[in-house]
Design a protein around this motif. Structure first.
Motif, PDB file in Angstrom:
ATOM      1  N   GLN A 130       0.390  -1.326  -0.237  1.00 27.99           N
ATOM      2  CA  GLN A 130      -0.114  -0.149  -0.437  1.00 27.99           C
ATOM      3  C   GLN A 130       0.794   0.905  -0.149  1.00 27.99           C
ATOM      4  O   GLN A 130       1.922   1.077   0.610  1.00 27.99           O
ATOM      5  CB  GLN A 130      -0.965  -0.061   1.279  1.00 27.99           C
ATOM      6  N   ALA A 131       0.239   2.600  -1.043  1.00 29.56           N
ATOM      7  CA  ALA A 131       0.973   3.580  -0.614  1.00 29.56           C
ATOM      8  C   ALA A 131       1.421   3.994   0.908  1.00 29.56           C
ATOM      9  O   ALA A 131       0.185   3.425   1.417  1.00 29.56           O
ATOM     10  CB  ALA A 131       0.468   4.479  -1.764  1.00 29.56           C
ATOM     11  N   HIS A 132       2.276   4.723   1.119  1.00 33.78           N
ATOM     12  CA  HIS A 132       2.277   4.581   2.555  1.00 33.78           C
ATOM     13  C   HIS A 132       1.554   6.202   2.819  1.00 33.78           C
ATOM     14  O   HIS A 132       1.248   6.688   3.489  1.00 33.78           O
ATOM     15  CB  HIS A 132       3.360   6.268   2.534  1.00 33.78           C
ATOM     16  N   VAL A 133       1.012   7.278   1.347  1.00 32.51           N
ATOM     17  CA  VAL A 133       0.364   8.567   2.170  1.00 32.51           C
ATOM     18  C   VAL A 133      -0.547   7.949   0.714  1.00 32.51           C
ATOM     19  O   VAL A 133       0.296   8.084  -0.447  1.00 32.51           O
ATOM     20  CB  VAL A 133       1.287   9.904   1.994  1.00 32.51           C
ATOM     21  N   GLU A 134      -1.641   8.248   0.995  1.00 40.03           N
ATOM     22  CA  GLU A 134      -2.668   8.293  -0.203  1.00 40.03           C
ATOM     23  C   GLU A 134      -3.306   9.440   0.137  1.00 40.03           C
ATOM     24  O   GLU A 134      -4.755   9.398   1.420  1.00 40.03           O
ATOM     25  CB  GLU A 134      -3.651   6.647  -0.382  1.00 40.03           C
ATOM     26  N   ASP A 163     -11.392  17.529  -6.386  1.00 42.92           N
ATOM     27  CA  ASP A 163     -11.805  16.266  -6.635  1.00 42.92           C
ATOM     28  C   ASP A 163     -10.094  15.713  -6.683  1.00 42.92           C
ATOM     29  O   ASP A 163      -9.611  15.733  -8.018  1.00 42.92           O
ATOM     30  CB  ASP A 163     -12.219  15.954  -8.094  1.00 42.92           C
ATOM     31  N   VAL A 164      -8.723  15.671  -6.906  1.00 44.79           N
ATOM     32  CA  VAL A 164      -7.620  16.021  -6.702  1.00 44.79           C
ATOM     33  C   VAL A 164      -7.278  14.441  -5.691  1.00 44.79           C
ATOM     34  O   VAL A 164      -7.292  14.178  -4.946  1.00 44.79           O
ATOM     35  CB  VAL A 164      -6.718  17.078  -5.455  1.00 44.79           C
ATOM     36  N   SER A 165      -6.549  13.140  -6.718  1.00 46.97           N
ATOM     37  CA  SER A 165      -6.577  12.406  -5.975  1.00 46.97           C
ATOM     38  C   SER A 165      -4.541  12.233  -6.245  1.00 46.97           C
ATOM     39  O   SER A 165      -4.299  12.190  -7.613  1.00 46.97           O
ATOM     40  CB  SER A 165      -6.466  10.898  -6.304  1.00 46.97           C
ATOM     41  N   PHE A 166      -4.165  11.386  -5.286  1.00 46.20           N
ATOM     42  CA  PHE A 166      -2.740  11.329  -5.054  1.00 46.20           C
ATOM     43  C   PHE A 166      -2.127   9.909  -4.451  1.00 46.20           C
ATOM     44  O   PHE A 166      -3.015   9.559  -2.967  1.00 46.20           O
ATOM     45  CB  PHE A 166      -1.431  11.768  -5.832  1.00 46.20           C
ATOM     46  N   ALA A 167      -1.182   9.420  -4.500  1.00 53.60           N
ATOM     47  CA  ALA A 167      -0.744   8.746  -3.911  1.00 53.60           C
ATOM     48  C   ALA A 167       0.807   8.487  -4.094  1.00 53.60           C
ATOM     49  O   ALA A 167       1.238   8.473  -5.042  1.00 53.60           O
ATOM     50  CB  ALA A 167      -1.211   6.765  -4.658  1.00 53.60           C
ATOM     51  N   ILE A 168       1.984   8.167  -2.434  1.00 54.67           N
ATOM     52  CA  ILE A 168       3.229   8.538  -2.129  1.00 54.67           C
ATOM     53  C   ILE A 168       3.489   6.950  -2.087  1.00 54.67           C
ATOM     54  O   ILE A 168       3.249   6.859  -0.433  1.00 54.67           O
ATOM     55  CB  ILE A 168       3.907  10.082  -0.975  1.00 54.67           C
TER      56      ILE A 168
END
Lengths: 278, 597
Positions: B3-7, B27-32
């Motif tokens: 799983q991404a750390h930050v989502e 509606d902004v989505s991203f994962a780090i």
């Protein structure tokens, strides 16, 4: 005339509710000050009631005072002293203070130094003693009563205005005006003053309240408005003995002062620049 | 599946306005993934800081998170209550602000502020905390790590303060660090060191990071992933290498183009000398024998022909703005003189005639303070028209409209106050006011430093076009060497108030350069990954500069022992190229050759 009236109407409608209340109160007291003596039911010094500190009745709407005079009439007569002397002195103090402050801020250097130190000297003189000396020298008159608070409160306004102006003098738009070769007067009245008007007005409101208090203090010492006339502050003071009875004679002028000062300050606070109102 | 750390998914943030709610993040989505750096880029107003702050569970006054989820590790940040947020902030998620100078309390020593997060969360005793802070100071390559904590914020430099702020953010060993334009306020030469320190410290801590910036070259050094934002919407994201190499959207391409100013066609045939400064010395304090107590500009001379552009570059404190103020007359020169079309200008503003004032116009750096908030745009523009050209009424109104057209502003703006304008619009009004005087010389003092890249590039282009069309000369002051190179016919490099190098465009492009110019050029990040790692460490040689010697000596990496620290520095001249150095051109060329190799 009608154009001015409609502009005033638009101005009043644009005010927030608190501002409308303030405007209403200020207008009420201005009218009372202007026309009070004409609509007062009795003469100001007339002893019309057998009783003292009587309650409200059909004859005396606001009861009678400690000597059996009609409180309503005395209020209507007294309003003009408080409104005109108070407001007049407050305006005079603010205009003198601000004019000197702008000179000091724009000229800087030794002019600033001399003005600032003079004002410091004035601040160090106790206002009541100064008033006492002036009244002793010239005798009590309305002109003197207008000038004493004005002189007393000029240094305070000078300090605040100078601080406000100093912050503005360093800003680039003032430098731009200088590089354009503008006169000191233009810089003071067009570039600086409009940007300090709101804190300046708040200061004016505050000073007005202080001056009402100073005037009644002077009356207490017998140096203020001379009997049988009395300003609102002295109406409260002379009826102090009525406090134990809860007499209207002391409550009514107290409420009068409260509504006048609160009204003035509500109105001033509502005069925010358009973009601040969000 | 890892799983991404930050989502962040479907994040929507709205602000209350008098006319209902307005969505600022849509509606902004991203994962780090853990330990990686995501860069949020976009113009001001694109919502990048708002998104970054939302990871702390914070929204600015009047705004609220209207929808979506924010997850850091196993924690749903959007669902935390006040105590939950207090436990999260500064401990698991920390923040590095744009201006460290504004973020530090000036009345407390640095150490007390850096260890505060540890003490607030009860994670360490004071002694342990101070030991950990000292380790971090060392990791961030701060000078005197044992004692720097005892100083107060005003006693360290801007770049050091920014690193100390990073120490404060990293001291609790957070999982996520948010860096909000942390190097925007720094000089390029300082920026390199700070970026390197950040990158190493983040890698050591193994923290995930979000890097907010509008500077693509910086982002290229720092980020593993890039997310491009525009108007609160995420319009492009992907691995940094891909986004930088081949941006997919038009907007991203515009953004990238603005970051690389293109050299324009050469100026029209230059006319007569319009501005000549000779041996200017200026500064603050009492003037004694033509030298002020605190000299800021030292013996600077230049000439400028009609229609030409002179670029003045240098770090902050190099005396660029002071030079502008001297030419404009705001600060009278202690000695030396400025001549306008052959006629010597009085040093003090008050002694200059209206006509002389009209011919030299200064465009201030910060349009926020250069425009009177109490006046409408129309009034601001009409005043110089009346004063300098005696225009009034309808004629003035027509000219105001013309000026607004000239600066590509809508004519309705005349009725607005400057506080209602955007940053770019304000700068255009600022420019229009200077143009209203129809000057011979336009001095532009860092006119784009308060603007973001796209808006700034448009302003630069406008000034350049107007110069070619209207034929005035410009003095272009900037700390950005690439802009100066692109737009100016002559370049003047200032260091410590002294002109260390002066050359025309061709000579400047060809080189060789004074060691300081070299340092400036080498410090501009290239828009490619890995540039930062290739930079040699810049240890400042600790030589004392003395009166009469080369001013750059304390920082020079190629100084010649026995020469540079003994003999006064000679002025060398070769064609249209002047420089102050003990090296001759051939030797300089060899020097820069070595550094490139």
């Amino acid at each position: 005339m009608s154009a001015a009236l409609s502009r005033f109407g638009a101005f009043a409608r644009a005010l927030p509710l608190s501002g409308k209340i303030g405007l209403g109160l200020v207008l009420f007291w201005l009218i009372a000050a202007l026309f009070g003596p004409f609509i007062a039911p009795y003469s100001v010094g007339a002893f019309v009631d057998q009783d003292v500190f009587s309650d409200a009745s059909r004859r005396f709407w606001l009861g009678s005072d400690y000597l059996g005079r009609d409180v309503l009439s005395r209020l209507l007569w007294g309003a003009r002293y408080t409104v005109f002397l108070g407001l007049g002195s407050a305006l005079l103090a603010s205009f003198m203070g601000t004019a000197l402050a702008l000179t000091a801020a724009i000229r800087g250097g030794w002019i600033d130094e001399v003005l600032s130190r003079t004002m410091d000297t004035l601040i160090s003189i106790p206002s009541k003693i100064l008033a006492l000396v002036l009244v002793a020298a010239f005798g009590s008159s309305l002109t003197l009563l207008l000038l004493i608070p004005a002189i007393t409160y000029t240094p305070g306004n000078f300090r605040i205005s100078r601080a406000l102006a100093m912050n503005l003098v360093g800003l680039d738009f003032v430098s731009v005006a200088r590089t354009r070769g503008e006169s000191a007067r233009w810089i003071a009245t067009r570039e600086i003053l409009p940007n300090m008007i709101h804190p300046w007005l708040a200061d004016l409101g505050l000073r007005f309240v202080f001056i009402v208090l100073l005037l009644s203090g002077l009356s207490f010492l017998g140096l203020g408005v001379q009997p049988p006339h009395a300003d609102l502050g002295s109406l409260v003071r002379e009826n102090v003995s009525g406090l134990t009875y809860g007499a209207l004679a002391i409550i009514a002028p107290a409420i009068a002062i409260a509504t006048l000062t609160v009204g003035a300050n509500l109105l001033i606070d509502a005069l925010k620049p358009v973009d601040d109102r969000g | 599946m890892t799983q991404a750390h930050v989502e962040v998914s479907g994040l929507t943030i709205a602000v209350r306005t008098p006319s209902g709610e307005r969505t600022i993040v849509d509606d902004v989505s991203f994962a780090i993934p853990r330990g990686q750096v995501l860069a949020l880029i976009g113009e001001s107003g694109s919502g990048k800081t708002t998104i970054a702050l939302s990871l702390l569970g914070h929204t600015r006054f009047g705004a609220r998170i209207a929808g979506g989820t924010i997850r850091v590790g196993d924690t749903r940040v959007d669902q935390l209550d006040r105590t939950g947020l207090a436990a999260l902030r500064g401990r698991r998620v920390s923040y590095v602000a744009q201006s460290a100078a504004a973020a530090f309390n000036p009345s407390r020593p640095i150490m007390a502020q850096v260890i505060e997060p540890l003490l607030v969360h009860g994670l360490a005793t004071r002694a342990e905390a101070e030991a950990r802070a000292t380790d971090l100071f060392r990791a961030l390559a701060l000078p005197a790590p044992e004692t720097i904590g005892r100083r107060y914020p005003h006693q360290v430099s801007g770049g050091q303060l920014q690193r100390l702020m990073a120490a404060m953010a990293l001291i609790t060993g957070p999982e996520l660090v948010i860096l909000d334009e942390p190097t925007t306020a720094l000089d390029v030469t300082t920026q390199v060191d700070v970026l390197r320190a950040f990158k190493n410290a983040l890698a050591q801590a193994g923290a995930t990071a979000i890097y907010v910036s509008h500077d693509l070259a910086v982002v290229a050094q720092m980020a593993d992933h890039i997310a491009v934002l525009n108007g609160g919407k995420l319009i492009e994201d992907g691995p940094a290498a891909d986004v930088l190499a081949a941006p997919q959207t038009d907007y991203a391409r515009t953004l990238f183009a603005a970051a690389r100013p293109k050299a324009d066609a050469a100026s029209p045939a230059p006319g007569d000398v319009v501005l000549a400064a000779s041996n200017l010395v200026a500064g603050y304090g009492k003037v004694k024998g033509g030298v002020p107590a605190i000299p800021v500009v030292n013996d600077v001379s230049f000439t400028l022909r009609r229609g030409e552009a002179l670029g003045v570059i240098g770090e902050s404190g190099s005396g660029k703005s002071t030079l502008a103020r001297v030419v404009a007359g705001l600060l009278p020169a202690a000695s030396g003189q400025v001549a306008l079309s052959g006629e010597v200008l009085p040093a003090a503003l008050e002694k200059r005639s209206r006509e002389q004032l009209r011919q030299v116009q200064l465009v201030f750096q910060n349009a926020d303070t250069a425009l009177n908030p109490a006046q409408r745009v129309g009034e601001i523009l009409a005043r110089p028209l009346r004063l300098f050209h005696g225009l009034d009424g309808a004629a003035a109104e027509a000219r105001v409209t013309e000026l607004l057209n000239l600066t590509q502003l809508p004519r309705e703006l005349a009725g607005r106050r400057s506080t209602e304008l955007s940053g770019g619009q304000k700068q255009r009004v600022n420019l229009a006011r200077a143009l209203a005087a129809e000057p011979e010389v336009l001095i532009c003092d860092e006119v784009t430093s308060a603007l973001d890249t796209v808006v700034g590039a448009a302003i630069l282009k406008l000034i350049d076009e107007l110069r070619q069309r209207l034929g005035f000369a410009t003095v272009f002051i900037s700390h950005d060497i690439s802009t100066v190179r692109a737009f100016c016919d002559h370049v003047l490099v200032l260091y410590g108030g002294t002109a260390v190098e002066q050359a025309d465009r061709a000579r400047f492009a060809a080189g060789p350069h004074h060691p300081y110019t070299r340092l400036l050029l080498d410090s501009v990040p290239a828009m490619e990954r890995g540039w930062l790692e290739r930079q040699p460490p810049r240890e400042a040689a600790l030589r004392e500069g003395a009166e009469g010697l080369c001013r750059f000596l304390p920082r020079c990496s190629v100084a010649i022992a026995g020469t540079c620290d003994r003999l006064p520095v000679p002025l060398r001249r070769e064609g249209a190229h002047d420089w102050l150095c003990h090296y001759e051109t051939s030797a300089l060329a060899a020097q820069s050759g070595e550094r490139v190799a």
